[in-house]
Design a protein around this motif. Structure first.
Motif, PDB file in Angstrom:
ATOM      1  N   LYS A   1     -97.548 -24.320 -94.530  1.00 50.61           N
ATOM      2  CA  LYS A   1     -98.012 -22.689 -93.479  1.00 50.61           C
ATOM      3  C   LYS A   1     -98.349 -23.375 -92.489  1.00 50.61           C
ATOM      4  O   LYS A   1     -98.911 -24.611 -91.804  1.00 50.61           O
ATOM      5  CB  LYS A   1     -98.802 -22.128 -94.561  1.00 50.61           C
TER       6      LYS A   1
ATOM      7  N   VAL B   1     -98.301 -21.355-102.241  1.00 50.70           N
ATOM      8  CA  VAL B   1     -97.412 -20.280-101.967  1.00 50.70           C
ATOM      9  C   VAL B   1     -97.626 -19.200-102.779  1.00 50.70           C
ATOM     10  O   VAL B   1     -96.991 -19.773-104.064  1.00 50.70           O
ATOM     11  CB  VAL B   1     -96.037 -21.168-101.700  1.00 50.70           C
TER      12      VAL B   1
ATOM     13  N   LEU C   1     -94.590 -19.302 -94.038  1.00 51.48           N
ATOM     14  CA  LEU C   1     -93.652 -20.275 -95.020  1.00 51.48           C
ATOM     15  C   LEU C   1     -93.148 -21.204 -95.114  1.00 51.48           C
ATOM     16  O   LEU C   1     -91.597 -20.163 -95.136  1.00 51.48           O
ATOM     17  CB  LEU C   1     -94.327 -19.961 -96.737  1.00 51.48           C
TER      18      LEU C   1
END
Length: 201
Positions: free
Chosen positions: A161, A108, A151
Protein backbone atom coordinates in the motif's frame (compact mmCIF):
# COMPACT_ATOMS: atom_id res chain seq x y z
CA UNK A 1 11.94 -44.29 45.42
CA UNK A 2 13.04 -40.67 45.71
CA UNK A 3 15.72 -41.09 43.09
CA UNK A 4 13.09 -42.43 40.67
CA UNK A 5 10.45 -39.79 41.38
CA UNK A 6 12.69 -36.77 40.75
CA UNK A 7 13.72 -37.70 37.17
CA UNK A 8 10.12 -38.63 36.35
CA UNK A 9 8.94 -35.28 37.69
CA UNK A 10 11.57 -33.44 35.66
CA UNK A 11 10.60 -35.28 32.48
CA UNK A 12 6.93 -34.50 32.98
CA UNK A 13 7.77 -30.86 33.69
CA UNK A 14 9.94 -30.57 30.58
CA UNK A 15 7.22 -32.19 28.51
CA UNK A 16 4.66 -29.75 29.89
CA UNK A 17 6.78 -26.69 29.09
CA UNK A 18 7.69 -28.03 25.65
CA UNK A 19 4.00 -28.49 24.85
CA UNK A 20 3.33 -24.93 26.01
CA UNK A 21 6.13 -23.61 23.82
CA UNK A 22 4.79 -25.47 20.77
CA UNK A 23 1.32 -24.02 21.31
CA UNK A 24 2.55 -20.48 21.87
CA UNK A 25 1.97 -18.47 18.66
CA UNK A 26 4.83 -16.64 17.03
CA UNK A 27 4.84 -12.96 17.98
CA UNK A 28 3.37 -10.76 15.25
CA UNK A 29 5.85 -8.11 14.20
CA UNK A 30 4.00 -5.04 12.95
CA UNK A 31 4.92 -3.91 9.46
CA UNK A 32 6.62 -0.54 9.26
CA UNK A 33 6.11 2.06 6.56
CA UNK A 34 9.12 2.90 4.39
CA UNK A 35 9.59 6.57 3.53
CA UNK A 36 10.97 7.43 0.10
CA UNK A 37 12.03 11.06 -0.23
CA UNK A 38 12.64 13.19 -3.33
CA UNK A 39 12.58 10.50 -5.98
CA UNK A 40 13.40 12.72 -8.95
CA UNK A 41 11.42 11.88 -12.09
CA UNK A 42 11.32 14.97 -14.31
CA UNK A 43 8.86 15.11 -17.16
CA UNK A 44 9.72 15.65 -20.82
CA UNK A 45 10.61 19.21 -21.80
CA UNK A 46 7.74 20.65 -23.81
CA UNK A 47 7.70 23.82 -25.90
CA UNK A 48 4.91 25.89 -24.36
CA UNK A 49 4.15 27.59 -27.68
CA UNK A 50 3.99 24.57 -29.97
CA UNK A 51 3.25 21.85 -27.41
CA UNK A 52 5.98 19.71 -28.95
CA UNK A 53 8.41 17.63 -26.88
CA UNK A 54 11.87 19.15 -27.23
CA UNK A 55 13.62 16.79 -24.81
CA UNK A 56 12.41 13.31 -23.91
CA UNK A 57 13.40 12.20 -20.45
CA UNK A 58 13.48 8.61 -19.16
CA UNK A 59 11.20 6.99 -16.65
CA UNK A 60 12.68 6.22 -13.25
CA UNK A 61 12.16 2.56 -12.35
CA UNK A 62 11.55 1.61 -8.73
CA UNK A 63 11.42 -1.73 -6.94
CA UNK A 64 9.14 -1.87 -3.91
CA UNK A 65 10.76 -5.16 -2.90
CA UNK A 66 14.26 -3.67 -2.60
CA UNK A 67 13.28 -0.04 -1.93
CA UNK A 68 15.58 1.18 -4.66
CA UNK A 69 15.82 2.58 -8.16
CA UNK A 70 16.66 -0.13 -10.68
CA UNK A 71 17.18 -0.43 -14.40
CA UNK A 72 14.36 -1.10 -16.84
CA UNK A 73 15.74 -4.60 -17.42
CA UNK A 74 15.36 -5.53 -13.74
CA UNK A 75 12.24 -6.51 -11.77
CA UNK A 76 10.85 -3.03 -11.27
CA UNK A 77 7.34 -2.45 -9.97
CA UNK A 78 6.63 1.23 -10.63
CA UNK A 79 8.04 3.73 -13.12
CA UNK A 80 7.79 7.48 -12.54
CA UNK A 81 7.96 10.40 -14.98
CA UNK A 82 6.22 13.70 -14.33
CA UNK A 83 2.79 12.93 -12.89
CA UNK A 84 2.64 9.56 -14.67
CA UNK A 85 3.17 6.35 -12.73
CA UNK A 86 3.42 3.13 -14.74
CA UNK A 87 3.28 -0.44 -13.50
CA UNK A 88 5.43 -3.22 -14.92
CA UNK A 89 2.93 -5.03 -17.15
CA UNK A 90 5.64 -7.37 -18.48
CA UNK A 91 6.04 -8.75 -14.93
CA UNK A 92 2.26 -8.78 -14.31
CA UNK A 93 2.43 -5.97 -11.75
CA UNK A 94 -1.07 -4.74 -10.94
CA UNK A 95 -2.46 -1.71 -9.14
CA UNK A 96 -5.71 -0.46 -7.66
CA UNK A 97 -6.61 2.92 -6.19
CA UNK A 98 -8.78 2.88 -3.09
CA UNK A 99 -10.12 5.54 -0.76
CA UNK A 100 -9.27 5.32 2.92
CA UNK A 101 -6.85 6.27 5.67
CA UNK A 102 -3.41 4.81 5.02
CA UNK A 103 -2.87 3.58 8.58
CA UNK A 104 -6.33 2.02 8.77
CA UNK A 105 -6.05 -0.09 5.62
CA UNK A 106 -4.83 -3.32 7.23
CA UNK A 107 -6.02 -5.70 4.54
CA UNK A 108 -6.51 -5.52 0.78
CA UNK A 109 -10.22 -4.64 0.43
CA UNK A 110 -12.36 -7.20 -1.37
CA UNK A 111 -13.73 -4.33 -3.45
CA UNK A 112 -10.28 -3.44 -4.86
CA UNK A 113 -10.04 -4.02 -8.61
CA UNK A 114 -6.48 -4.66 -9.78
CA UNK A 115 -5.46 -3.94 -13.35
CA UNK A 116 -2.20 -3.59 -15.24
CA UNK A 117 -1.08 -1.12 -17.90
CA UNK A 118 -2.08 -1.59 -21.51
CA UNK A 119 -1.06 0.27 -24.65
CA UNK A 120 -3.90 2.75 -24.13
CA UNK A 121 -4.58 2.79 -20.38
CA UNK A 122 -2.74 3.04 -17.09
CA UNK A 123 -3.57 1.02 -14.00
CA UNK A 124 -2.89 4.24 -12.04
CA UNK A 125 -4.92 6.78 -14.03
CA UNK A 126 -3.38 10.07 -15.12
CA UNK A 127 -5.08 13.45 -15.16
CA UNK A 128 -6.29 15.73 -12.40
CA UNK A 129 -8.77 14.01 -10.11
CA UNK A 130 -8.51 10.70 -11.94
CA UNK A 131 -5.72 9.01 -10.04
CA UNK A 132 -3.53 10.16 -7.18
CA UNK A 133 -3.38 13.94 -7.69
CA UNK A 134 -5.26 17.16 -8.33
CA UNK A 135 -3.95 19.98 -10.51
CA UNK A 136 -4.90 23.53 -9.53
CA UNK A 137 -4.88 25.75 -12.65
CA UNK A 138 -5.04 28.88 -10.50
CA UNK A 139 -1.82 28.10 -8.63
CA UNK A 140 -0.29 25.72 -11.20
CA UNK A 141 0.36 23.16 -8.46
CA UNK A 142 0.01 19.38 -8.23
CA UNK A 143 -1.11 18.00 -4.89
CA UNK A 144 -1.94 14.44 -3.76
CA UNK A 145 -5.65 13.74 -3.25
CA UNK A 146 -6.27 13.18 0.47
CA UNK A 147 -7.43 9.64 1.22
CA UNK A 148 -6.18 8.12 -2.03
CA UNK A 149 -4.11 5.00 -1.44
CA UNK A 150 -2.45 2.99 -4.21
CA UNK A 151 -2.42 -0.78 -3.77
CA UNK A 152 0.15 -2.70 -5.80
CA UNK A 153 0.77 -6.38 -6.39
CA UNK A 154 4.49 -6.47 -7.07
CA UNK A 155 6.54 -8.41 -9.60
CA UNK A 156 7.20 -10.91 -6.78
CA UNK A 157 3.46 -11.31 -6.14
CA UNK A 158 3.43 -9.44 -2.83
CA UNK A 159 1.02 -6.69 -1.84
CA UNK A 160 1.91 -3.12 -0.97
CA UNK A 161 0.00 0.00 0.00
CA UNK A 162 1.34 3.40 -1.02
CA UNK A 163 0.50 6.98 -0.08
CA UNK A 164 2.04 9.80 -2.09
CA UNK A 165 2.83 12.72 0.21
CA UNK A 166 4.33 15.32 -2.09
CA UNK A 167 5.24 16.06 -5.70
CA UNK A 168 7.78 18.77 -4.83
CA UNK A 169 11.37 18.62 -3.67
CA UNK A 170 11.72 18.74 0.09
CA UNK A 171 8.03 17.97 0.70
CA UNK A 172 7.15 21.62 1.39
CA UNK A 173 3.79 22.76 2.78
CA UNK A 174 1.33 23.47 -0.04
CA UNK A 175 1.22 27.17 0.86
CA UNK A 176 4.98 27.44 0.34
CA UNK A 177 5.07 25.87 -3.12
CA UNK A 178 6.13 28.29 -5.83
CA UNK A 179 5.53 26.58 -9.19
CA UNK A 180 8.17 28.80 -10.80
CA UNK A 181 10.98 27.98 -8.37
CA UNK A 182 10.07 24.84 -6.36
CA UNK A 183 11.40 21.78 -8.22
CA UNK A 184 8.52 19.47 -9.16
CA UNK A 185 8.42 15.77 -10.06
CA UNK A 186 10.30 14.92 -6.84
CA UNK A 187 8.13 12.25 -5.24
CA UNK A 188 7.94 11.74 -1.51
CA UNK A 189 5.82 8.75 -0.57
CA UNK A 190 5.50 6.07 2.06
CA UNK A 191 4.63 2.45 1.60
CA UNK A 192 4.14 -0.80 3.45
CA UNK A 193 5.14 -4.07 1.80
CA UNK A 194 3.75 -7.42 2.97
CA UNK A 195 6.57 -9.74 1.95
CA UNK A 196 4.86 -13.02 2.86
CA UNK A 197 2.31 -12.96 0.04
CA UNK A 198 -0.72 -12.39 2.25
CA UNK A 199 -3.20 -9.54 1.83
CA UNK A 200 -2.73 -8.32 5.40
CA UNK A 201 -0.71 -5.23 6.27
Amino acid sequence: MKTLVKPLFLLLSLGFFSACNEDTPEPVVPLEAVLVEDLAAPNDVIDRVTGQVTEERPFQYFSLETNSLVSESEDWDLAFKGTTIRVNASKDVKASIVTGIFEEINIVPSSAVFTTDTESTFAIPTGSGSGWYNYNPATFTVTPIPGRVILVQTAAGNYSKIEILSYYKGNPPVAEINPMTTPSAHYTFRYVLQANGSMNF
